[in-house]
Write an enzyme that holds these catalytic residues in place. Structure first.
Site, PDB file in Angstrom:
ATOM      1  CG  ASP A 135     -22.644  -7.174 -14.963  1.00  0.00           C
ATOM      2  OD1 ASP A 135     -23.765  -7.002 -14.439  1.00  0.00           O
ATOM      3  OD2 ASP A 135     -22.462  -7.217 -16.195  1.00  0.00           O
TER       4      ASP A 135
ATOM      5  CB  SER B  38     -39.691   1.143  -6.502  1.00  0.00           C
ATOM      6  OG  SER B  38     -40.194   2.325  -7.087  1.00  0.00           O
TER       7      SER B  38
ATOM      8  CG  PHE C  70     -35.314   8.320  -1.635  1.00  0.00           C
ATOM      9  CD1 PHE C  70     -36.694   8.155  -1.548  1.00  0.00           C
ATOM     10  CD2 PHE C  70     -34.566   8.205  -0.474  1.00  0.00           C
ATOM     11  CE1 PHE C  70     -37.318   7.895  -0.336  1.00  0.00           C
ATOM     12  CE2 PHE C  70     -35.171   7.943   0.752  1.00  0.00           C
ATOM     13  CZ  PHE C  70     -36.547   7.793   0.822  1.00  0.00           C
TER      14      PHE C  70
ATOM     15  CB  SER D 174     -23.946   5.294  -6.935  1.00  0.00           C
ATOM     16  OG  SER D 174     -24.791   6.360  -7.303  1.00  0.00           O
TER      17      SER D 174
ATOM     18  CG  LEU E  42     -31.477   5.114  -2.643  1.00  0.00           C
ATOM     19  CD1 LEU E  42     -32.855   4.488  -2.736  1.00  0.00           C
ATOM     20  CD2 LEU E  42     -31.552   6.448  -1.930  1.00  0.00           C
TER      21      LEU E  42
ATOM     22  CE1 TYR F  28     -36.439   0.891 -10.896  1.00  0.00           C
ATOM     23  CE2 TYR F  28     -38.530   1.856 -10.234  1.00  0.00           C
ATOM     24  CZ  TYR F  28     -37.199   1.596  -9.980  1.00  0.00           C
ATOM     25  OH  TYR F  28     -36.632   2.024  -8.802  1.00  0.00           O
TER      26      TYR F  28
HETATM   27  N1  LIG Z   1     -33.710   6.985  -6.201  1.00  0.00           N
HETATM   28  C1  LIG Z   1     -34.976   6.684  -6.134  1.00  0.00           C
HETATM   29  O1  LIG Z   1     -35.866   7.558  -6.206  1.00  0.00           O
HETATM   30  C2  LIG Z   1     -35.402   5.246  -5.980  1.00  0.00           C
HETATM   31  C3  LIG Z   1     -36.753   4.983  -5.696  1.00  0.00           C
HETATM   32  C4  LIG Z   1     -37.162   3.667  -5.541  1.00  0.00           C
HETATM   33  C5  LIG Z   1     -36.252   2.639  -5.622  1.00  0.00           C
HETATM   34  N2  LIG Z   1     -34.941   2.915  -5.895  1.00  0.00           N
HETATM   35  C6  LIG Z   1     -34.021   1.780  -5.983  1.00  0.00           C
HETATM   36  O2  LIG Z   1     -32.897   2.018  -5.140  1.00  0.00           O
HETATM   37  C7  LIG Z   1     -31.787   1.262  -5.612  1.00  0.00           C
HETATM   38  C8  LIG Z   1     -30.575   2.167  -5.688  1.00  0.00           C
HETATM   39  O3  LIG Z   1     -30.772   3.121  -6.719  1.00  0.00           O
HETATM   40  P1  LIG Z   1     -30.232   4.621  -6.647  1.00  0.00           P
HETATM   41  O4  LIG Z   1     -31.408   5.505  -6.818  1.00  0.00           O
HETATM   42  O5  LIG Z   1     -29.369   4.781  -5.451  1.00  0.00           O
HETATM   43  O6  LIG Z   1     -29.414   4.681  -8.024  1.00  0.00           O
HETATM   44  P2  LIG Z   1     -27.871   4.950  -8.350  1.00  0.00           P
HETATM   45  O7  LIG Z   1     -27.824   4.966  -9.832  1.00  0.00           O
HETATM   46  O8  LIG Z   1     -27.359   6.135  -7.605  1.00  0.00           O
HETATM   47  O9  LIG Z   1     -27.117   3.649  -7.796  1.00  0.00           O
HETATM   48  C9  LIG Z   1     -27.238   2.384  -8.403  1.00  0.00           C
HETATM   49  C10 LIG Z   1     -25.920   1.646  -8.307  1.00  0.00           C
HETATM   50  O10 LIG Z   1     -26.113   0.348  -8.890  1.00  0.00           O
HETATM   51  C11 LIG Z   1     -24.957   0.045  -9.654  1.00  0.00           C
HETATM   52  N3  LIG Z   1     -25.265  -0.913 -10.722  1.00  0.00           N
HETATM   53  C12 LIG Z   1     -26.053  -0.726 -11.815  1.00  0.00           C
HETATM   54  N4  LIG Z   1     -26.034  -1.828 -12.587  1.00  0.00           N
HETATM   55  C13 LIG Z   1     -25.229  -2.732 -11.970  1.00  0.00           C
HETATM   56  C14 LIG Z   1     -24.820  -4.058 -12.276  1.00  0.00           C
HETATM   57  N5  LIG Z   1     -25.215  -4.679 -13.397  1.00  0.00           N
HETATM   58  N6  LIG Z   1     -23.990  -4.690 -11.411  1.00  0.00           N
HETATM   59  C15 LIG Z   1     -23.562  -4.067 -10.287  1.00  0.00           C
HETATM   60  N7  LIG Z   1     -23.912  -2.810  -9.946  1.00  0.00           N
HETATM   61  C16 LIG Z   1     -24.737  -2.154 -10.780  1.00  0.00           C
HETATM   62  C17 LIG Z   1     -24.511   1.394 -10.243  1.00  0.00           C
HETATM   63  O11 LIG Z   1     -23.149   1.341 -10.657  1.00  0.00           O
HETATM   64  C18 LIG Z   1     -24.764   2.330  -9.070  1.00  0.00           C
HETATM   65  O12 LIG Z   1     -23.613   2.427  -8.254  1.00  0.00           O
HETATM   66  C19 LIG Z   1     -32.221   0.687  -6.976  1.00  0.00           C
HETATM   67  O13 LIG Z   1     -32.611  -0.654  -6.794  1.00  0.00           O
HETATM   68  C20 LIG Z   1     -33.407   1.553  -7.347  1.00  0.00           C
HETATM   69  O14 LIG Z   1     -34.287   0.887  -8.221  1.00  0.00           O
HETATM   70  C21 LIG Z   1     -34.492   4.188  -6.072  1.00  0.00           C
END
Ligand SMILES: NC(=O)c1ccc[n+]([C@@H]2O[C@H](COP(=O)([O-])OP(=O)(O)OC[C@H]3O[C@@H](n4cnc5c(N)ncnc54)[C@H](O)[C@@H]3O)[C@@H](O)[C@H]2O)c1
Length: 262
Positions: free
Chosen positions: A59, A154, A200, A15, A17, A167
């Site tokens: 996980d 982040s 994002f 999913s 990023l 976080y």
């Molecule tokens: N989207 C933003 O604005 C943003 C900003 C800064 C940092 N981030 C970081 O980017 C990374 C990706 O997040 P995203 O925004 O794409 O979110 P997202 O929810 O789209 O994707 C996260 C993925 O992690 C997986 N996941 C969650 N818990 C898990 C576990 N215990 N074991 C295995 N997989 C697991 C989920 O199933 C999902 O596919 C994260 O580390 C998030 O903190 C995102």
């Protein structure tokens, strides 16, 4: 590090990023090992992208599960002969909350554990279990490089994002870890970088309230839009390819700084 004919281990690759990174590195010739809780999405991506991808339902908070996924990846590499080029632990969660609520009640410890265990412990565990398989690969010319660790921090690691205690603590830890890993792994020809995105588009941010989203949109500088997965993936690709990037946490935020109030 070359992308073509290397294997990339990407957690959270089903999913957001992580998925954008899977698509980009795959399009540039990489072999992709996707580790994620979401088997439905993971299977669908492998079905779509084909034989240079493998999905492991994982996980990241369960070390047996991470070990099984790393063992499965190593077995796959024995068939493909495409060694690990990078580990990208992108699985992450947000769970907003102050340490005490408006009734003076402390936040449940389980809520802190949930975030820290995925965003920090899960990252350390995956890297630790992949490293023995990276340090033993043939170094590449001309610098003797063996691979790169690309972590996801982040804006919360820099901007004191209010209401994000767990976080921000987890993402600040990733930021702090970056130079340590770069120094510790320099002798092995392995680099470490982290990327700190701001706001994002992803499943995670789709869950924010309309009010929070609107007030975040007001503080964007340029470009006046949330980042997209492809913007993030391009930065990951640059981190893979540019050997001089090491030990740094790179903000990817279009000059946006998180405000003290949303
Ligand atoms: N989207 C933003 O604005 C943003 C900003 C800064 C940092 N981030 C970081 O980017 C990374 C990706 O997040 P995203 O925004 O794409 O979110 P997202 O929810 O789209 O994707 C996260 C993925 O992690 C997986 N996941 C969650 N818990 C898990 C576990 N215990 N074991 C295995 N997989 C697991 C989920 O199933 C999902 O596919 C994260 O580390 C998030 O903190 C995102």
């Amino acid at each position: 590090m070359y992308i073509k004919d290397r294997t990339f281990v990407i957690s959270g690759g089903a999913s957001g990023l992580g998925l954008a990174t899977v698509r980009d590195l795959h399009a540039h010739g990489g072999y992709i090992s996707i580790l994620d809780l979401n088997a439905e999405n993971g299977d669908a991506i492998v079905e779509e992208l084909g034989s240079r991808t493998k999905f492991f339902e994982t996980d990241v908070t369960d070390t047996d599960s991470v070990q099984a996924a790393v063992a499965g990846t190593v077995a796959w590499i024995k068939e493909t002969h495409k060694p690990i080029g990078a580990v990208i632990p992108a699985a992450g969660v947000g769970s907003p909350g102050k340490l005490i609520d408006r009734h003076n009640e402390p936040i449940p410890l389980a809520q802190l554990d949930f975030v820290i265990n995925i965003n920090l412990r899960g990252v350390l565990d995956l890297i630790r279990l992949c490293l023995p398989h990276m340090t033993t690969t043939e170094p590449t010319e001309p610098d003797g490089e063996r691979g790169v660790i690309i972590m996801v921090s982040s804006s919360a690691a820099f901007d004191g994002q209010p209401g994000q205690a767990a976080y921000a603590a987890s993402k600040g830890a990733i930021r702090s870890l970056t130079l340590v890993l770069a120094r510790d792994l320099a002798q092995n020809g392995i680099r470490a970088v982290s990327i700190a995105p701001s706001y994002f588009e992803s499943n995670m941010t789709a869950q924010m309230s309309e009010k929070v989203r609107k007030s975040l949109e007001k503080v964007l500088e340029f470009p006046k839009r949330p980042g997209k997965g492809e913007d993030f993936a391009k930065m990951v690709r640059h981190c893979v390819e540019n050997v001089m990037l090491n030990g740094e946490c790179i903000r990817l935020d279009g000059a946006t700084r998180m405000p003290s109030k949303l």
